[in-house]
Design a protein around this motif. Structure first.
Motif, PDB file in Angstrom:
ATOM      1  N   ARG A  29       6.580   3.990   4.679  1.00  0.00           N
ATOM      2  CA  ARG A  29       7.387   3.525   5.818  1.00  0.00           C
ATOM      3  C   ARG A  29       8.727   2.974   5.344  1.00  0.00           C
ATOM      4  O   ARG A  29       9.759   3.218   5.967  1.00  0.00           O
TER       5      ARG A  29
ATOM      6  N   ASP B 268       0.994   9.669   3.916  1.00  0.00           N
ATOM      7  CA  ASP B 268       0.207   8.441   3.765  1.00  0.00           C
ATOM      8  C   ASP B 268       0.233   7.565   5.017  1.00  0.00           C
ATOM      9  O   ASP B 268      -0.123   6.388   4.953  1.00  0.00           O
ATOM     10  N   LEU B 269       0.694   8.143   6.131  1.00  0.00           N
ATOM     11  CA  LEU B 269       0.806   7.325   7.344  1.00  0.00           C
ATOM     12  C   LEU B 269      -0.414   7.483   8.247  1.00  0.00           C
ATOM     13  O   LEU B 269      -1.061   8.533   8.261  1.00  0.00           O
ATOM     14  N   ASP B 270      -0.685   6.423   9.009  1.00  0.00           N
ATOM     15  CA  ASP B 270      -1.762   6.506  10.004  1.00  0.00           C
ATOM     16  C   ASP B 270      -1.229   7.262  11.233  1.00  0.00           C
ATOM     17  O   ASP B 270      -0.027   7.554  11.312  1.00  0.00           O
ATOM     18  N   PRO B 271      -2.100   7.611  12.184  1.00  0.00           N
ATOM     19  CA  PRO B 271      -1.648   8.403  13.337  1.00  0.00           C
ATOM     20  C   PRO B 271      -0.481   7.760  14.092  1.00  0.00           C
ATOM     21  O   PRO B 271       0.414   8.463  14.566  1.00  0.00           O
TER      22      PRO B 271
ATOM     23  N   SER C  58       0.857  -1.187   0.000  1.00  0.00           N
ATOM     24  CA  SER C  58       0.000   0.000   0.000  1.00  0.00           C
ATOM     25  C   SER C  58       0.899   1.244   0.000  1.00  0.00           C
ATOM     26  O   SER C  58       2.115   1.138   0.207  1.00  0.00           O
TER      27      SER C  58
ATOM     28  N   ARG D  93       2.654   8.408  12.162  1.00  0.00           N
ATOM     29  CA  ARG D  93       3.049   9.816  12.306  1.00  0.00           C
ATOM     30  C   ARG D  93       3.760  10.042  13.636  1.00  0.00           C
ATOM     31  O   ARG D  93       4.772  10.743  13.697  1.00  0.00           O
TER      32      ARG D  93
ATOM     33  N   GLY E 283       1.000   3.552   2.237  1.00  0.00           N
ATOM     34  CA  GLY E 283       1.541   3.720   3.587  1.00  0.00           C
ATOM     35  C   GLY E 283       2.753   2.832   3.828  1.00  0.00           C
ATOM     36  O   GLY E 283       3.742   3.260   4.438  1.00  0.00           O
TER      37      GLY E 283
ATOM     38  N   THR F 294       4.832  12.013   6.220  1.00  0.00           N
ATOM     39  CA  THR F 294       3.715  11.380   6.923  1.00  0.00           C
ATOM     40  C   THR F 294       2.406  11.454   6.146  1.00  0.00           C
ATOM     41  O   THR F 294       1.360  11.115   6.683  1.00  0.00           O
TER      42      THR F 294
END
Lengths: 291, 257
Positions: B142, B164-167, B136, B170, B138, B162
């Motif tokens: 990473r 495309d990153l989830d909380p 994906s 982040r 994200g 950040t």
């Protein structure tokens, strides 16, 4: 040089996992098998007298001609599959790194553009040699289906085929760094197979004395030394010679005039020069490319 | 102390008839400093960081990275770059990508065996066996950050790290930036997320249309009682044509919305 080995190793690993190359390779491998067994069937059919009534030749002569025909087609098929694989490698080895954005991460590492380009070229040539080598090995095994006699011509033919494919692959590799890879393949095909083909053929006709015009001859003499010259092994000559021996026409020089003789030292040197030139173009294209 | 990155009057345009994508940018970044480069879409932030990373050629001005040209591999050996929308050779796996990049960084076998699993664990990709083409956005992001820190850089450039990153991702990146800053690594952060920049950066530059509109420490750029977003919006809007934010079919009284 730092990075060349890593770029080459991982590009080869990636190429080995690409479906398009696998498909071309499988098509080649299966095609050669079908081809060999198809001719073997014809050969057996002819040996059993199945075609005897439709031919003026005795069965032994017919078998031998069929075998020579098989070899001629086999070499043609090998060249076609090698070219397909060369196009497949040339279209993907650098282009996909640039197109996907992978080159951004790669080229931000401490590697020079020269090392990157060299690694890609080494991987492309290595992959081509490996795949064509395996197909050639298969072709050699398929040849066991027939009585022997011309096995040695396969080695020279495979070397010439691979060498010619390397040149066209480098052209595709360089062009695909500048433009879309499909457009690059079309341009390379037109340049190598059409323009170069026409120049080489016309030059050959002037050389053999078939055409007479000093001005045009000079123009084509010059043009001839601006394009790659396809290397020719002794195989085509060997096949025609064997065919003529069978037909007891070995004195027929008219037929031989249209069979190219094997490439000499000058042609091989020109090929090596062209490889250096097109490798240089790959490097220049990579160097100029902003990612 | 010598600057890690020094940029003077940097200019770049992609075609001769195009306006300048980067127009006279000057900035300096020292060790242990986190510099935030802010701006709306098309401001020229990515062009600036790509020129610092040696990926784009400037049309004017000068850049030095650790005192050398960005094209010098020795300078790039000390630099980690996490690009916006990162991608990698599609048919490789994460561990193979990191091994590939370790080779380019000149890491020996012992270092690779130590760093690759730890970096994969940091990126949460240690048990991932799929090829990159199945990742994906994200996961690629990473891995993009993972490959940027693999060589223990003294300068880390993060372009929208950040997005495309989830909380949780982040939070990890913020913690990473804090940790690296403490150990003396210079950070150049390119982000739309102003709250994030406010949290981690000491110095910021706000760009629009290729120019730096305002630059300084966080307290210089953001007066007391205001926040970075207010300053950013005000600065950018005064430097571009006013526009009606909503299409007429939305604001039309007879419409259904």
């Amino acid at each position: 040089m730092n990075g060349v080995g890593a770029v080459a190793r991982y590009t080869m690993l990636e190429l080995s996992r690409r479906r398009i190359l696998l498909v071309f390779f499988l098509l080649g491998a299966v095609g050669l098998l079908i081809f060999g067994f198809g001719f073997r069937f014809l050969y057996s059919f002819a040996s059993s007298g199945g075609l005897g009534s439709s031919s003026n030749l005795d069965p032994a002569t017919f078998d031998r001609l069929l075998q020579l025909q098989f070899l001629s087609y086999l070499y043609g098929a090998l060249s076609t599959f090698a070219l397909l694989i060369g196009f497949g490698i040339g279209m993907t080895a650098i282009y996909h790194d640039l197109d996907s954005g992978a080159a951004v991460s790669l080229l931000s590492k401490p590697i020079t553009r020269f090392a990157f380009a060299l690694g890609k070229i080494v991987a492309a040539i290595g992959s081509l040699v490996l795949i064509v080598g395996v197909l050639a090995l298969e072709a050699r095994l398929v040849m066991l289906l027939f009585p022997g006699g011309l096995e040695s011509s396969l080695t020279g033919q495979v070397i010439a085929t691979t060498a010619n494919t390397v040149v066209v692959m480098l052209i595709v590799l360089a062009l695909s760094t500048w433009m879309n890879n499909i457009v690059a393949a079309i341009v390379a095909f037109v340049y190598y197979n059409v323009i170069t083909g026409v120049i080489t053929t016309v030059h050959m006709f002037f050389d053999s004395g078939a055409f007479h015009n000093d001005l045009v001859k000079t123009v084509f003499d010059v043009l001839y030394w601006t394009v790659p010259h396809a290397l020719v092994s002794s195989a085509p000559g060997d096949l025609v010679r064997a065919q003529l021996q069978i037909e007891n026409q070995s004195g027929n020089t008219t037929t031989f005039a249209f069979v190219p003789s094997a490439s000499g030292g000058g042609d091989i040197a020109w090929w090596a020069f062209m490889v250096v030139v097109f490798s240089g173009l790959v490097y220049l294209a990579v160097r100029r490319r902003q990612v | 102390m010598a600057a890690v990155v020094s940029v003077r009057d940097l200019r770049k345009r992609y075609r001769r008839r195009d306006p300048w994508a980067v127009d006279g940018v000057t900035l300096e970044l020292g060790a242990g400093q986190a510099f935030g480069l802010l701006g709306p879409n098309g401001a020229g932030k990515t062009s600036v960081v790509k020129m610092i990373a040696g990926l784009l050629r400037p049309d004017g001005g000068a850049i030095t990275v650790f005192g050398s040209s960005p094209g010098d591999p020795a300078a790039r050996a000390q630099l980690g770059f996490a690009p916006e929308d990162p991608d990698f050779p599609k048919f490789l796996r994460a561990a193979e990508v990191l091994d590939y990049f370790s080779s380019l960084l000149g890491l020996d076998d012992a270092e690779r065996k130590r760093r690759i699993p730890e970096t994969l664990a940091f990126a949460g990709l240690e048990s991932e066996r799929r090829q990159i083409r199945q990742y994906s956005k994200g996961m690629k992001q990473r891995l993009g950050i993972a490959q940027a820190i693999l060589g223990r850089p003294k300068l880390l450039i993060l372009d929208e790290p950040t997005a495309d990153l989830d909380p949780l991702g982040r939070r990890d990146v913020r913690a990473l930036i804090e940790r690296l800053k403490q150990s003396g690594v210079a950070i150049l952060l390119n982000s739309h997320l102003l709250s994030e920049v406010e949290l981690v950066c000491d110095t910021v530059a706000i760009m629009a249309k290729g120019r730096v509109l305002k630059e300084g420490t966080m307290s210089e750029v953001v007066p007391e009682g205001r926040n970075l977003e207010d300053v950013f919006v005000q600065l950018v809007e005064t430097n571009q044509m006013p526009r009606d934010h909503l299409p007429s079919f939305i604001t039309d009284k007879d419409g259904t919305v």
